[in-house]
Design a protein around this motif. Structure first.
Motif, PDB file in Angstrom:
ATOM      1  N   PHE A 199      39.393  36.047  37.507  1.00  0.00           N
ATOM      2  CA  PHE A 199      39.443  36.213  36.053  1.00  0.00           C
ATOM      3  C   PHE A 199      38.709  37.472  35.597  1.00  0.00           C
ATOM      4  CE2 PHE A 199      40.104  31.424  34.993  1.00  0.00           C
ATOM      5  CZ  PHE A 199      41.479  31.591  35.137  1.00  0.00           C
ATOM      6  N   SER A 200      37.708  37.885  36.366  1.00  0.00           N
ATOM      7  CA  SER A 200      36.884  39.023  35.936  1.00  0.00           C
ATOM      8  C   SER A 200      37.268  40.342  36.605  1.00  0.00           C
ATOM      9  CB  SER A 200      35.407  38.731  36.216  1.00  0.00           C
ATOM     10  OG  SER A 200      35.182  38.587  37.615  1.00  0.00           O
ATOM     11  N   ASP A 201      38.050  40.278  37.673  1.00  0.00           N
ATOM     12  CA  ASP A 201      38.349  41.477  38.464  1.00  0.00           C
ATOM     13  C   ASP A 201      39.839  41.483  38.808  1.00  0.00           C
ATOM     14  OD1 ASP A 201      38.694  43.433  40.413  1.00  0.00           O
ATOM     15  OD2 ASP A 201      36.808  42.992  41.441  1.00  0.00           O
ATOM     16  N   ALA A 202      40.596  42.314  38.106  1.00  0.00           N
ATOM     17  CA  ALA A 202      42.052  42.342  38.291  1.00  0.00           C
ATOM     18  C   ALA A 202      42.445  42.766  39.705  1.00  0.00           C
ATOM     19  CB  ALA A 202      42.692  43.276  37.270  1.00  0.00           C
ATOM     20  N   SER A 203      41.664  43.668  40.306  1.00  0.00           N
ATOM     21  CA  SER A 203      42.007  44.120  41.661  1.00  0.00           C
ATOM     22  C   SER A 203      41.813  42.994  42.671  1.00  0.00           C
ATOM     23  CB  SER A 203      41.165  45.338  42.049  1.00  0.00           C
ATOM     24  OG  SER A 203      39.793  45.004  42.154  1.00  0.00           O
ATOM     25  N   ALA A 204      40.789  42.171  42.469  1.00  0.00           N
ATOM     26  CA  ALA A 204      40.574  41.021  43.358  1.00  0.00           C
ATOM     27  C   ALA A 204      41.709  40.023  43.203  1.00  0.00           C
ATOM     28  CB  ALA A 204      39.236  40.355  43.047  1.00  0.00           C
ATOM     29  N   LYS A 205      42.146  39.836  41.985  1.00  0.00           N
ATOM     30  CA  LYS A 205      43.273  38.931  41.737  1.00  0.00           C
ATOM     31  C   LYS A 205      44.516  39.421  42.468  1.00  0.00           C
ATOM     32  CE  LYS A 205      45.811  36.885  37.833  1.00  0.00           C
ATOM     33  NZ  LYS A 205      47.122  37.553  37.937  1.00  0.00           N
ATOM     34  N   ALA A 256      37.357  25.495  53.604  1.00  0.00           N
ATOM     35  CA  ALA A 256      38.380  25.678  52.570  1.00  0.00           C
ATOM     36  C   ALA A 256      37.963  26.804  51.625  1.00  0.00           C
ATOM     37  CB  ALA A 256      38.582  24.391  51.784  1.00  0.00           C
ATOM     38  N   LEU A 257      38.893  27.232  50.792  1.00  0.00           N
ATOM     39  CA  LEU A 257      38.586  28.231  49.774  1.00  0.00           C
ATOM     40  C   LEU A 257      37.626  27.650  48.749  1.00  0.00           C
ATOM     41  CD1 LEU A 257      39.222  30.998  48.376  1.00  0.00           C
ATOM     42  CD2 LEU A 257      41.049  29.796  47.155  1.00  0.00           C
ATOM     43  N   ASP A 258      36.602  28.416  48.385  1.00  0.00           N
ATOM     44  CA  ASP A 258      35.728  28.042  47.271  1.00  0.00           C
ATOM     45  C   ASP A 258      36.477  28.418  45.989  1.00  0.00           C
ATOM     46  OD1 ASP A 258      33.824  27.936  45.218  1.00  0.00           O
ATOM     47  OD2 ASP A 258      32.193  28.413  46.580  1.00  0.00           O
ATOM     48  N   ARG A 259      37.199  27.448  45.463  1.00  0.00           N
ATOM     49  CA  ARG A 259      38.143  27.736  44.372  1.00  0.00           C
ATOM     50  C   ARG A 259      37.431  28.179  43.095  1.00  0.00           C
ATOM     51  NH1 ARG A 259      43.263  26.032  45.537  1.00  0.00           N
ATOM     52  NH2 ARG A 259      43.837  25.840  43.350  1.00  0.00           N
ATOM     53  N   GLU A 260      36.300  27.587  42.797  1.00  0.00           N
ATOM     54  CA  GLU A 260      35.585  27.954  41.575  1.00  0.00           C
ATOM     55  C   GLU A 260      35.077  29.393  41.659  1.00  0.00           C
ATOM     56  OE1 GLU A 260      35.302  26.373  38.667  1.00  0.00           O
ATOM     57  OE2 GLU A 260      36.707  24.935  39.539  1.00  0.00           O
ATOM     58  N   ARG A 261      34.512  29.767  42.784  1.00  0.00           N
ATOM     59  CA  ARG A 261      34.009  31.129  42.960  1.00  0.00           C
ATOM     60  C   ARG A 261      35.167  32.132  42.900  1.00  0.00           C
ATOM     61  NH1 ARG A 261      29.334  33.511  45.482  1.00  0.00           N
ATOM     62  NH2 ARG A 261      28.565  31.442  45.973  1.00  0.00           N
ATOM     63  N   MET A 262      36.289  31.780  43.552  1.00  0.00           N
ATOM     64  CA  MET A 262      37.437  32.685  43.546  1.00  0.00           C
ATOM     65  C   MET A 262      38.052  32.785  42.157  1.00  0.00           C
ATOM     66  SD  MET A 262      39.263  34.825  45.175  1.00  0.00           S
ATOM     67  CE  MET A 262      39.002  34.571  46.934  1.00  0.00           C
ATOM     68  N   PHE A 288      37.748  38.762  51.531  1.00  0.00           N
ATOM     69  CA  PHE A 288      36.729  38.490  50.515  1.00  0.00           C
ATOM     70  C   PHE A 288      35.367  38.125  51.087  1.00  0.00           C
ATOM     71  CE2 PHE A 288      40.805  37.770  48.435  1.00  0.00           C
ATOM     72  CZ  PHE A 288      40.642  38.464  47.249  1.00  0.00           C
ATOM     73  N   GLY A 289      35.315  37.789  52.350  1.00  0.00           N
ATOM     74  CA  GLY A 289      34.039  37.464  52.954  1.00  0.00           C
ATOM     75  C   GLY A 289      33.751  35.974  52.989  1.00  0.00           C
ATOM     76  N   ALA A 290      32.732  35.621  53.759  1.00  0.00           N
ATOM     77  CA  ALA A 290      32.388  34.222  53.989  1.00  0.00           C
ATOM     78  C   ALA A 290      31.902  33.521  52.723  1.00  0.00           C
ATOM     79  CB  ALA A 290      31.316  34.127  55.066  1.00  0.00           C
ATOM     80  N   ALA A 291      31.444  34.281  51.736  1.00  0.00           N
ATOM     81  CA  ALA A 291      30.940  33.666  50.503  1.00  0.00           C
ATOM     82  C   ALA A 291      32.024  32.898  49.762  1.00  0.00           C
ATOM     83  CB  ALA A 291      30.351  34.740  49.588  1.00  0.00           C
ATOM     84  N   PHE A 292      33.281  33.223  50.038  1.00  0.00           N
ATOM     85  CA  PHE A 292      34.385  32.574  49.333  1.00  0.00           C
ATOM     86  C   PHE A 292      35.001  31.443  50.147  1.00  0.00           C
ATOM     87  CE2 PHE A 292      33.838  36.512  47.136  1.00  0.00           C
ATOM     88  CZ  PHE A 292      34.067  36.181  45.808  1.00  0.00           C
TER      89      PHE A 292
END
Length: 202
Positions: free
Chosen positions: A73-79, A62-68, A52-56
């Motif tokens: 929720f908006s992208d089924a493939s990312a999920k 740690a994982l940026d949980r809110e961004r993820m 997913f890249g450094a932005a997450f």
């Protein structure tokens, strides 16, 4: 006996898990395992950063949980990509915790997406579903910091319907409009039926 515990967001599943612990069950919390995997230094973080890249990844690693969460929720493939990283690691750790608790009268796998995953049913002897009305789910979750109607709708859309969960259940506890002590007593009675030596209800 191994039991799968599940329920929709705001159903009171965590409360029931607490009562099961009180009854003597060992509870394997897959949400807690997931959080551990995505903390700084967590086993899932290298694969998540690569996928997913450094932005997450937050500044502490740690994982940026809110961004993820917003992306999932908006992208089924990312999920699906996230799940392909997390789910095998969660399963491995959950089964290891269960093995470490061998000999306990009742081992409960607390799995929010037990029905949706399709992988947990063969691993448990019983499925316990905690259920309540959708209106009650909204009312409870809106009391949590940061939750909005839109966010709750997204969470509900990502979960199985109440009817699907109930159809997969060996037992259903209706946690809507009842006193907490009543729910507790129901949980203790069910735990006793499934082999736990429960403490006496008040």
């Amino acid at each position: 006996m191994r039991v799968g515990l599940t329920g929709g967001i705001g159903s009171g599943k965590s409360t029931v898990a607490g009562f099961l612990r009180e009854a003597g069950a060992v509870v394997v919390d897959t949400d807690a395992i997931s959080r551990g995997l995505t903390l700084a230094g967590g086993a899932a973080m290298p694969a998540i950063a690569q996928a997913f890249g450094a932005a997450f990844v937050s500044t502490d690693g740690a994982l940026d949980r809110e961004r993820m969460r917003a992306l999932a929720f908006s992208d089924a493939s990312a999920k699906r990509r996230l799940e392909s990283i997390l789910h095998p690691l969660i399963t491995t750790e959950a089964l290891a915790q269960a093995e470490a608790a061998a000999g306990a009268p009742l081992i409960v796998f607390d799995v929010p997406l037990l029905v949706e995953s399709g992988r947990w049913r063969p691993r448990v002897a019983r499925v316990l579903v905690i259920d309540c009305s959708t209106e009650t789910q909204f009312a409870r979750v809106l009391q949590r910091p940061g939750w909005t109607h839109e966010r709750i709708e997204g969470a509900l859309a990502a979960q199985a319907s109440r009817q699907t969960r109930r159809a997969a259940a060996d037992a259903v506890l209706w946690n809507d409009g009842i006193a907490l002590v009543t729910l507790r007593n129901q949980v203790l009675m069910l735990a006793a039926r499934w082999g736990c030596e429960t403490i006496a209800a008040p």
